[in-house]
Design an enzyme around this catalytic site. Structure first.
Site, PDB file in Angstrom:
ATOM      1  N   HIS A 143       0.841  -1.196   0.000  1.00 54.19           N
ATOM      2  CA  HIS A 143       0.000   0.000   0.000  1.00 54.19           C
ATOM      3  C   HIS A 143       0.884   1.256   0.000  1.00 54.19           C
ATOM      4  O   HIS A 143       1.995   1.238   0.511  1.00 54.19           O
ATOM      5  CB  HIS A 143      -0.889  -0.014   1.248  1.00 54.19           C
ATOM      6  CG  HIS A 143      -1.934   1.046   1.221  1.00 54.19           C
ATOM      7  ND1 HIS A 143      -1.694   2.332   1.635  1.00 54.19           N
ATOM      8  CD2 HIS A 143      -3.215   1.026   0.785  1.00 54.19           C
ATOM      9  CE1 HIS A 143      -2.795   3.048   1.476  1.00 54.19           C
ATOM     10  NE2 HIS A 143      -3.737   2.272   0.965  1.00 54.19           N
ATOM     11  N   GLU A 169      -3.859   2.863  -7.822  1.00 57.82           N
ATOM     12  CA  GLU A 169      -4.179   4.084  -7.105  1.00 57.82           C
ATOM     13  C   GLU A 169      -3.086   5.105  -7.380  1.00 57.82           C
ATOM     14  O   GLU A 169      -2.078   5.143  -6.685  1.00 57.82           O
ATOM     15  CB  GLU A 169      -4.281   3.778  -5.605  1.00 57.82           C
ATOM     16  CG  GLU A 169      -5.115   4.787  -4.877  1.00 57.82           C
ATOM     17  CD  GLU A 169      -5.617   4.218  -3.546  1.00 57.82           C
ATOM     18  OE1 GLU A 169      -6.734   4.561  -3.150  1.00 57.82           O
ATOM     19  OE2 GLU A 169      -4.902   3.439  -2.905  1.00 57.82           O
TER      20      GLU A 169
END
Lengths: 231, 231, 231, 231
Positions: free
Chosen positions: A98, A146
């Site tokens: 992440h 993302e």
């Protein structure tokens, strides 16, 4: 061990470190009801490591998901996140790489390998097209695209970005599911993102900061379901 | 919140990532019985993050201890170890800066501060005299002195090393308890280490690899108790 | 080897990664002229690693300073910053633990030790009072106190902060020199900071972004000198 | 800027942090003579950052190579390795992601991108087949395949491993050159490795620890040349 099968569309409630303990447990139960109501979908709920067991014990239909997992084996590894411990606590999926915890490439490889051994689904994050393609060669279950520049802007990825990432990733491995979640802050963002071609989406602060997190969670799951049905 | 009080001597069963799930839980219960039997001592049991809740729910007398904790506050921090989540799961102590997960100095400061806010005891590791002195200025509850060159050698720290570290740390802050645990592999190692002046000690593979981990755990706790009584 | 002696006041021209090659070399020569003009002061100039040799070859009076140094010995260590290589290139000081590159405590200890062996001065950065005290136990030559919350704000540390850090550090080791450099953007900021009790100060973008970096560098050095003379 | 063209076979003298200053410079000059003698080959010499400029100034035919480079742009980045600074010092290639300094995937992407902008060749290291394939999607100039388990064993990669990695990488991008360098300790190891299909090879301690490093360097370069001619 046999992994769960991820259904389309999927929705990821990812409260990061905003929630823990009772408050998180209550929302996880809400997600669980929605998962039971929408058996055609996969609903993931992430939790801090120490919250996984309680959530797993109290739910049946969601996929309990860790925020990270180290590619270690039982042994030393003090302070690291042991895959077997996550599995024993009921986690059946994990995020990796992440943007708030970027990993070394060798760590990503090791963690994806360990997840495959244990039957843990992998949600691997890419913050650029180049990263997405590199990660696709590892055949994770889901790639979350993302673009770092959109995180926290309340601006969602547009149709062209979604189409490009879908194509780039599927050229490498067509079995990988693709999640787009930048800037999701309303049920209509969820609807549009699925409509534009994402296999799944998810949300953090759009839910935790909502006037009624519970209602927002329900609305977003419904929106994902409806958008996919409409296709 | 008010922290627990660490008693002397203390014993730390630290199975690192060797154990998890049912096997770890069973040994934690053994430690809990010993903790009940020796109310004059503090018995710590560490566990992988995802195992903390189950152990905490099943025990009453041990101090449930995390292997690491990040100095973050509720919010973002995906993949990091949230102090509030550990506390909610029942952890009342945490290791920091273990040789298998050395931390940045600013992270140690942040984690020690957050632990103090929440009433979580800190066991901070030092692999040299210089580190021990620097860490002492942060006033953690316990400093574990583990010269890196002795880890895994089955060789314990000698009396002179123990005396020197005791003195160096107490010159900075006399309230810090001092743990010595290098090379502990038998109950007699435990006895000698406490006898030579450590406030507490602990063990990993000496227990997990013992013919009977349960018996070794009991024997080591008894040895710590007897050594302290004999002083 | 014998280390240089740091004189008071000192000034640190720290262009970080803003400058390199010819442009940096030209300003380093300006600093060298000022260092010759003010033999009562120590003038440090930092440079990217690959620029150290050219600057060192072209100057005589400044202290050529690395931005970082690893605590390794000649041997493996591919990709790390070898102390002997810095020394051979003419560097006689190094920054450590800068806010843009926070280090593990064990790395700081190792780097400070290696610097002492080679006669390299250490400028160790602290972003809180707690860090400053911990670092002081390692007896570096200079501690830079830069509260993270002020970096890049154009706001300087106030008199009370400067007095408190001076006292906290000198309680641990009175030989450490103390640098305060948060928010320095003009010659008058330099003057005030030295006047308020810092042993030295320095500047990055206040110089590199000035209309005339050369003139700003000269003015700041003069201001440091005058402020110290006035005391 | 236009990058150099890597010729086949290539040889990489990679003394890591074993050498620096005069001793390294002397061997770099030897390599330069060999590079002049073998214009059909590319000869790379790596150096600690602070040694790059002196080596570059003293040589004409070798490709001066950094051990690492950060993917940053001129600006902040204190303590990091600025690409422009390396280029200005004469480096025209850089290693990335060496086993002694594994990088985050996003860092590798950023560094490869910056290298392409500046015309710096990239030698990216992979310690498994999975890593090699992922890295190939980034189209670096050279991939070094070095199975971690062989490093320092004096055991070279076998023909089957070399063939498999060649095939796996070229399936992704056929323009990437492939370097195999595990366990190279003699000129005959060099010969065999090129003979088995590597585009290039290299050596560290086999040269630095040789009775005559200079002679070993010459012999290895000759062996690489002969092996390639014989194909």
């Amino acid at each position: 061990m046999s992994k769960l099968n991820v259904k389309r569309p999927f929705f990821m409630f990812n409260p990061k470190s905003y929630l823990y303990g009772e408050e998180l447990l209550a929302l996880a139960k809400v997600a669980d009801e929605q998962a039971q109501k929408h058996p055609e979908m996969s609903i993931f709920v992430t939790a801090p490591f120490a919250d996984l067991k309680a959530i797993s014990d109290a739910t049946e239909h969601i996929i309990v998901t860790a925020q990270h997992m180290d590619g270690i084996k039982p042994g030393r590894g003090m302070g690291h996140v042991l895959p077997e411990s996550l599995y024993a606590a009921g986690a059946r999926a994990t995020f990796l790489n992440h943007a708030e915890q970027p990993l070394q490439l060798n760590e990503i490889v090791a963690s994806v390998n360990r997840a495959k051994e244990l039957g843990i689904l992998t949600v691997v994050c890419a913050d650029s097209m180049a990263e997405a393609k590199a990660l696709a060669t590892l055949s994770p279950d889901i790639i979350l695209c993302e673009p770092t520049e959109l995180i926290g802007t309340g601006q969602t990825s547009d149709a062209s970005y979604i189409e490009q990432t879908n194509q780039a990733i599927r050229e490498v491995d067509e079995n990988i599911l693709i999640m787009q979640a930048a800037g999701i802050s309303s049920a209509s963002d969820v609807y549009k993102t699925i409509e534009m071609g994402a296999d799944g989406t998810g949300c953090t602060s759009g839910i935790t900061n909502a006037e009624s997190p519970k209602q927002m969670l329900i609305d977003m799951i419904d929106a994902a379901f409806s958008a996919y049905q409409a296709k």
